[in-house]
Motif scaffolding. Structure first.
Motif, short mmCIF file in Angstrom:
data_model
loop_
_atom_site.label_atom_id
_atom_site.label_comp_id
_atom_site.label_asym_id
_atom_site.label_seq_id
_atom_site.Cartn_x
_atom_site.Cartn_y
_atom_site.Cartn_z
N ILE A 37 -10.43 -8.78 1.06
CA ILE A 37 -9.23 -9.16 0.66
C ILE A 37 -8.66 -10.41 1.72
CG2 ILE A 37 -8.45 -7.50 -0.67
CD1 ILE A 37 -6.66 -6.60 1.49
N GLY A 38 -9.62 -10.54 3.12
CA GLY A 38 -9.18 -11.65 3.97
C GLY A 38 -8.16 -11.15 4.89
N ILE B 174 -4.28 9.49 4.76
CA ILE B 174 -3.63 8.48 5.46
C ILE B 174 -4.17 6.91 4.89
CG2 ILE B 174 -3.02 6.89 7.40
CD1 ILE B 174 -2.59 9.68 8.68
N ILE B 175 -5.73 7.01 5.17
CA ILE B 175 -6.56 5.91 4.66
C ILE B 175 -6.51 5.63 3.18
CG2 ILE B 175 -8.74 4.93 4.51
CD1 ILE B 175 -7.82 5.15 7.34
N VAL B 176 -6.30 6.64 2.22
CA VAL B 176 -6.35 6.52 0.97
C VAL B 176 -4.93 5.85 0.72
CG1 VAL B 176 -5.99 7.70 -1.29
CG2 VAL B 176 -7.97 8.45 0.22
N GLY B 177 -3.68 6.15 1.33
CA GLY B 177 -2.54 5.67 0.79
C GLY B 177 -2.72 4.18 1.39
N CYS B 178 -3.18 3.84 2.56
CA CYS B 178 -3.53 2.58 3.02
C CYS B 178 -3.99 1.75 2.06
CB CYS B 178 -4.20 2.36 4.50
SG CYS B 178 -3.14 3.20 5.67
N ILE B 179 -5.09 2.17 1.49
CA ILE B 179 -5.76 1.39 0.31
C ILE B 179 -5.03 1.12 -0.97
CG2 ILE B 179 -8.05 1.47 -0.90
CD1 ILE B 179 -9.32 3.08 1.13
N ILE B 180 -4.21 2.14 -1.42
CA ILE B 180 -3.39 1.84 -2.45
C ILE B 180 -2.44 0.80 -2.27
CG2 ILE B 180 -1.68 3.16 -3.77
CD1 ILE B 180 -3.25 5.52 -3.49
N ALA C 184 -2.55 -1.70 0.00
CA ALA C 184 -3.15 -3.05 -0.32
C ALA C 184 -3.38 -3.40 -1.46
CB ALA C 184 -4.59 -3.02 0.59
N ALA C 185 -4.09 -2.47 -2.45
CA ALA C 185 -4.49 -2.82 -3.73
C ALA C 185 -3.27 -3.07 -4.39
CB ALA C 185 -4.90 -1.68 -4.58
N LEU C 186 -2.18 -2.65 -4.31
CA LEU C 186 -0.78 -3.09 -4.97
C LEU C 186 -0.24 -4.39 -4.53
CD1 LEU C 186 1.11 0.41 -4.79
CD2 LEU C 186 0.17 -0.81 -6.83
N LEU C 187 -0.52 -4.59 -3.20
CA LEU C 187 -0.05 -5.97 -2.75
C LEU C 187 -1.17 -7.03 -3.19
CD1 LEU C 187 0.37 -5.28 1.05
CD2 LEU C 187 2.27 -5.83 -0.55
N GLU C 188 -2.33 -6.79 -3.58
CA GLU C 188 -3.19 -7.55 -4.19
C GLU C 188 -2.72 -7.93 -5.48
OE1 GLU C 188 -6.77 -9.24 -3.14
OE2 GLU C 188 -4.80 -9.50 -1.97
N PHE C 189 -2.28 -6.97 -6.22
CA PHE C 189 -1.93 -6.94 -7.61
C PHE C 189 -0.69 -7.85 -7.67
CE2 PHE C 189 0.57 -5.51 -11.30
CZ PHE C 189 -0.45 -5.73 -12.42
N VAL C 190 0.34 -7.43 -6.70
CA VAL C 190 1.47 -8.54 -6.79
C VAL C 190 1.20 -9.75 -6.55
CG1 VAL C 190 3.67 -9.07 -5.54
CG2 VAL C 190 2.96 -6.54 -6.09
N ARG C 191 0.18 -10.27 -5.69
CA ARG C 191 -0.27 -11.52 -5.37
C ARG C 191 -0.97 -12.35 -6.71
NH1 ARG C 191 -4.31 -12.04 -1.59
NH2 ARG C 191 -3.97 -14.33 -1.51
N SER C 192 -1.88 -11.48 -7.21
CA SER C 192 -2.73 -11.98 -8.19
C SER C 192 -2.18 -11.81 -9.69
CB SER C 192 -4.00 -11.61 -8.14
OG SER C 192 -4.06 -10.14 -8.41
N PHE C 193 -1.55 -10.57 -9.89
CA PHE C 193 -1.01 -10.22 -11.02
C PHE C 193 -2.00 -10.02 -12.10
CE2 PHE C 193 1.98 -10.08 -14.96
CZ PHE C 193 2.90 -9.11 -14.22
N SER C 194 -3.44 -9.62 -11.45
CA SER C 194 -4.32 -9.35 -12.27
C SER C 194 -5.00 -8.06 -11.76
CB SER C 194 -5.39 -10.48 -11.92
OG SER C 194 -6.85 -10.25 -12.66
N ALA C 195 -5.11 -7.19 -12.73
CA ALA C 195 -6.06 -5.84 -12.49
C ALA C 195 -7.27 -6.04 -12.47
CB ALA C 195 -5.34 -5.12 -13.78
N TYR D 83 -9.52 -4.60 -9.10
CA TYR D 83 -10.55 -3.74 -9.77
C TYR D 83 -11.90 -3.97 -8.88
CZ TYR D 83 -7.25 -1.22 -12.70
OH TYR D 83 -6.52 -0.56 -13.31
N THR D 84 -12.01 -5.67 -8.93
CA THR D 84 -13.31 -6.01 -8.46
C THR D 84 -13.29 -5.94 -6.73
OG1 THR D 84 -13.30 -7.71 -10.04
CG2 THR D 84 -14.53 -8.43 -7.78
N GLY D 85 -11.96 -6.05 -6.20
CA GLY D 85 -11.81 -5.68 -4.68
C GLY D 85 -12.13 -4.33 -4.46
#
Length: 452
Positions: free
Chosen positions: A93-94, A270-276, A278-289, A293-295
């Motif tokens: 995700i950069g 803790i790590i699972v929470g951090c991944i979730i 990050a994934a939510l932030l990616e969804f807000v940025r891209s608005f693409s499920a 999922y690719t990430g």
């Protein structure tokens, strides 16, 4: 004595074939199974008390392999896989690129990457207060600090050594071995941990930091490693600047969810929470499920790679360590320790050397210390010396020795994630660890009274 001889022969054979380039996983697995077969043929039990025997000692070997696959694959292995998956996701995700771009500006004012390396080592040592597991801390640092160190000009070998060595010196006052050592020293835990052991630990950490600076620089120059900062202009990322916090979110989580400020959570939680997050932030940025999922697929692939390269190596190392214990290697070393002279300084150094050798060969810091610490009350009474004088350097030697073991969990995990040989990590940690050991012995002689 035959047990010691067998152990030494197998250890030399394993080391020889790994150095020749054979798969470390395969060689360790073979050596461990060979030791277990020898132990069975000698009529020895090879299973720990927590594992139910099968009824045949020959099939107990397979039962132990199954036990390790389930325990290390399900607990420690899962932690390693999740952390590796998290690190892969941060790269995808950069977020790691953003950290480097932001960090490069103030870091340009520091001309030496080795000064940055020492600073990273101090930070890593402080992290050992929050993460008591050496392997867990090493993996956490590899997933967070390692990419940053490499991208600001620190060589992979030096960065891996920094991640492998913080737990070599005991700082955490509540770890199991410190509590046991305090009991053996017949001292209250607070007095033992803070008033007696902590000053020695701080002196050793300072010595190791200085040794890291000169030793890593020497090896890099000898091996003609070109130390260059990554040109941040070459980094192309569309990730926002606040993503720089994401790679360090596990460290923040470990510090927050420690049972004092918030509920105590396992590092995998803790790590699972951090991944979730990050994934939510990616969804807000891209608005693409689909994009999210690719990430996440990159995260899962990172977990799979970790199982193949790190977890299976840990299983093989565990089988090898159990083989050494099963044939009586540790007991042989204990008997050897008791055969030394009666002088306090001689006995202290003898216990340090033998504990260190046991930790190096078995890859465990706890196993040799737990075995040898039982000698302390008896030896201290026989010799009339302060038990703390004997137990403190032995406690530190067990952890230092583990950092010099190519089969220890932390070295195996760090080398696997860094994609370098475990022997390369050991070479990189060798001089700092020996410097720390010398300081521990000298500081004990100066700060801890020999006689009560």
């Amino acid at each position: 004595m035959i047990e010691l001889l067998i152990g030494v022969i197998v250890v030399i054979g394993v080391g020889r074939y790994i150095i020749k380039g054979y798969s470390a996983t395969g060689v360790l697995m073979t050596g461990g199974i060979l030791l277990l077969i020898i132990a069975v043929s000698m009529g020895k039990s090879i299973l720990p008390e927590s594992v139910k025997p099968t009824g045949w000692r020959s099939t107990d070997i397979l039962e132990y392999i199954k036990f390790l696959l389930m325990s290390r694959g399900g607990d420690l292995g899962m932690m390693i896989m999740v952390l590796c998956g998290f690190a892969s996701y941060m790269t995808h995700i950069g977020a790691n690129d953003v950290v480097v771009k932001i960090a490069s500006k103030p870091l340009k004012m520091i001309n030496s990457p080795y000064m940055l390396m020492v600073a990273a080592y101090i930070v890593a040592c402080l992290m050992s207060l929050a993460v008591s597991s050496a392997t867990g801390l090493g993996v956490l640092l590899m997933a967070t600090l390692f990419p940053v160190m490499v991208n600001v000009g620190i060589s992979r070998g030096a960065a891996a050594a920094i991640c492998a060595s913080p737990a070599a010196i005991i700082l955490a006052p509540t770890s199991g071995d410190v509590i046991l050592a305090a009991q053996a020293a017949e001292m209250p835990l607070i007095d033992f941990a803070f008033k007696t052991t902590l000053p020695i630990s701080i002196a050793a950490i300072v010595a190791m930091a200085i040794a890291h600076f000169f030793w890593q620089r020497y090896l890099d120059r000898k091996e003609h490693v070109k130390m260059e900062m990554l040109d941040v202009n070459e980094i192309k990322t569309h990730a926002p600047a606040f993503y720089a916090i994401l790679p360090f979110s596990p460290i923040i989580g470990v510090l927050v969810f420690d049972g004092k400020w918030a509920p105590e959570l396992h590092i995998v939680t803790i790590i699972v929470g951090c991944i979730i997050i990050a994934a939510l932030l990616e969804f807000v940025r891209s608005f693409s499920a689909k994009h999210v999922y690719t990430g996440l697929d990159a995260c899962y692939k990172g977990m799979a790679d970790a199982f193949a390269t790190v977890v299976m190596l840990l299983v093989a190392a565990g089988i090898f360590a159990q083989g050494l214990s099963a044939i009586g290697f540790i007991k042989g070393l204990i008997d050897l320790a008791q055969s030394f002279g009666s002088g306090a300084i001689i006995m202290m150094i003898a216990l340090v050397i033998i504990t260190m050798l046991a930790a190096m060969t078995t890859g465990s810091g706890n196993a040799p210390f737990y075995a040898f610490v039982e000698l302390i009350p008896l030896l201290s009474k026989q010799m009339g010396v302060n038990p703390a004088y004997l137990v403190i350097p032995m406690l530190q030697a067990s952890n230092l020795g583990r950092t010099l073991s190519p089969v220890s969990g932390v070295v195996v995990a760090v080398s696997g994630m860094a994609k370098i040989s475990p022997f390369e990590v050991v070479k990189r940690t060798s001089v700092p660890v020996l410097a720390g050991l010398i300081v521990v012995v000298i500081a004990t002689e100066i700060l801890v009274p020999v006689y009560l």
